[in-house]
Enzyme design. Structure first.
Site, PDB file in Angstrom:
ATOM      1  CD  GLU A 166      30.896  41.572  27.259  1.00 54.58           C
ATOM      2  OE1 GLU A 166      30.887  42.865  27.456  1.00 54.58           O
ATOM      3  OE2 GLU A 166      31.373  40.791  28.054  1.00 54.58           O
ATOM      4  CD  GLU A 172      26.671  40.779  34.737  1.00 59.38           C
ATOM      5  OE1 GLU A 172      26.529  41.925  34.085  1.00 59.38           O
ATOM      6  OE2 GLU A 172      27.327  39.971  34.673  1.00 59.38           O
ATOM      7  CG  ASP A 199      32.951  38.078  29.593  1.00 64.72           C
ATOM      8  OD1 ASP A 199      33.378  36.704  30.310  1.00 64.72           O
ATOM      9  OD2 ASP A 199      33.196  39.160  30.220  1.00 64.72           O
ATOM     10  CG  HIS A 202      28.800  36.930  30.506  1.00 63.75           C
ATOM     11  ND1 HIS A 202      28.467  37.398  31.683  1.00 63.75           N
ATOM     12  CD2 HIS A 202      29.722  38.338  29.968  1.00 63.75           C
ATOM     13  CE1 HIS A 202      28.849  38.746  32.123  1.00 63.75           C
ATOM     14  NE2 HIS A 202      29.576  39.335  31.063  1.00 63.75           N
ATOM     15  CG  HIS A 225      35.667  40.753  28.046  1.00 63.87           C
ATOM     16  ND1 HIS A 225      34.609  41.450  28.191  1.00 63.87           N
ATOM     17  CD2 HIS A 225      36.494  41.762  27.525  1.00 63.87           C
ATOM     18  CE1 HIS A 225      34.610  42.695  28.169  1.00 63.87           C
ATOM     19  NE2 HIS A 225      35.919  43.280  27.741  1.00 63.87           N
ATOM     20  NE  ARG A 231      32.530  38.942  35.354  1.00 60.94           N
ATOM     21  CZ  ARG A 231      31.531  39.729  34.776  1.00 60.94           C
ATOM     22  NH1 ARG A 231      30.783  40.266  35.845  1.00 60.94           N
ATOM     23  NH2 ARG A 231      31.440  40.141  33.830  1.00 60.94           N
ATOM     24  CD  GLU A 260      34.367  42.823  31.736  1.00 63.41           C
ATOM     25  OE1 GLU A 260      33.968  43.727  31.249  1.00 63.41           O
ATOM     26  OE2 GLU A 260      33.922  41.667  31.550  1.00 63.41           O
TER      27      GLU A 260
END
Ligand code: LER
Ligand code: MN
Length: 281
Positions: A166, A172, A199, A202, A225, A231, A260
């Site tokens: 991922e 991060e 995702d 991201h 995701h 988010r 998520e």
């Protein structure tokens, strides 16, 4: 929204779910953290097909209790997420200390065995950790991390478990931020059973175009995701999900689509918002 969410609206023909954590966790985008019972029951009631479980360790799971709950709720586990061990126990694939990498591989092998038992995939996202120092000096650390990943991949391939790489945004990690970097890693490792997880949260930060990146991932893409810009549950921010789902159909994507998401305004409402997104025509 009832069980019909499974077969109607945007969810038709798709495997959809939510990501939850069996134990309480400070890491944000997980629902029902510490209350697996409630999470699985509600996910089943809302018509989801799958749940993703974010674990700190394989020992988080009481296997027979989990299997009973899955049976009762009609759910299966799409994937085990592994980042918590790096975030909270410093077990990271990119550790610059060989004994820590060794411990991380052992830890992941136990999670791979659990994934095999559950028929799920395993996610290598946050577990990669970060590369230290300037880019020029990172080659050795990156090579050691790739070697640790390859050892996990051989173990996983022997057990029929897919590993999902991922890309994660720059705030991060600095070790695979984009779809193209994940594709390059797959081409470099050339190992069986490795695919990409994209995702949308991201991607919204890192990609020039979310839809073009999905097209480039193509048949490498194994899992999504589905998360909005903030988010929160899909539909609670401003990502263009009609075109994202359109391009997933265009490339023939048939993998799980898992929300998520942050438990905002609360766990149950976030899960309901996700179910409502899927039941919308
Ligand atoms: C995990 O799926 C993820 O999206 C990351 O933000 C975890 O560190
Ligand atoms: Mn994710």
């Amino acid at each position: 929204v009832g069980r019909s969410a499974r077969s109607s609206g945007k969810a038709a023909g798709r495997r959809v779910g939510v990501a939850i954590s069996p134990r309480p966790v400070a890491f944000g985008p997980l629902l029902f953290a510490g209350d697996l019972n409630r999470g699985l029951r509600l996910a089943g009631e809302l018509g989801f097909d799958v749940v993703e479980l974010s674990l700190r360790a394989a020992a988080d799971i009481d296997r027979s209790a989990l299997k009973r709950l899955l049976n009762e709720s009609g759910l299966s586990v799409s994937a085990l997420a592994t980042a918590q061990a790096c975030l909270f126990d410093s077990l990271c694939l990119s550790s610059d200390q060989a004994p820590v990498r060794e411990a991380t591989v052992k830890h992941l092998q136990a999670e791979i065995e659990l994934a095999a038992e559950l028929g799920s995939a395993i996610i290598f996202g946050g577990i990669r950790g970060r590369l230290d120092g300037e880019a020029a000096g990172q080659a050795g650390q990156r090579a050691a991390a790739l070697d640790a990943m390859a050892r996990c991949a051989h173990h996983a391939a022997g057990m029929g478990v897919e590993i999902l790489i991922e890309p994660i945004n720059r705030y991060e990690t600095n070790f695979i931020n984009t779809t193209d970097e994940a594709i390059a890693l797959l081409n470099e490792l050339k190992l069986p059973g490795l695919r990409i997880l994209l995702d949308t949260f991201h991607m919204n930060i890192e990609e020039v175009s979310i839809t073009d990146a999905i097209r480039r991932a193509g048949s490498h893409l194994g899992y999504v995701h589905l998360v909005d810009s903030n988010r929160r549950a899909p539909g609670q921010g401003h990502l263009p999900f009609d075109s994202i789902l359109g391009v997933l159909d265009e490339i023939g994507f048939a993998g799980p689509l898992v929300a998520e998401v942050m438990p905002l305004p609360d766990d149950e409402t976030a899960a309901r918002h996700t179910a409502e997104f899927w039941s919308a025509a």
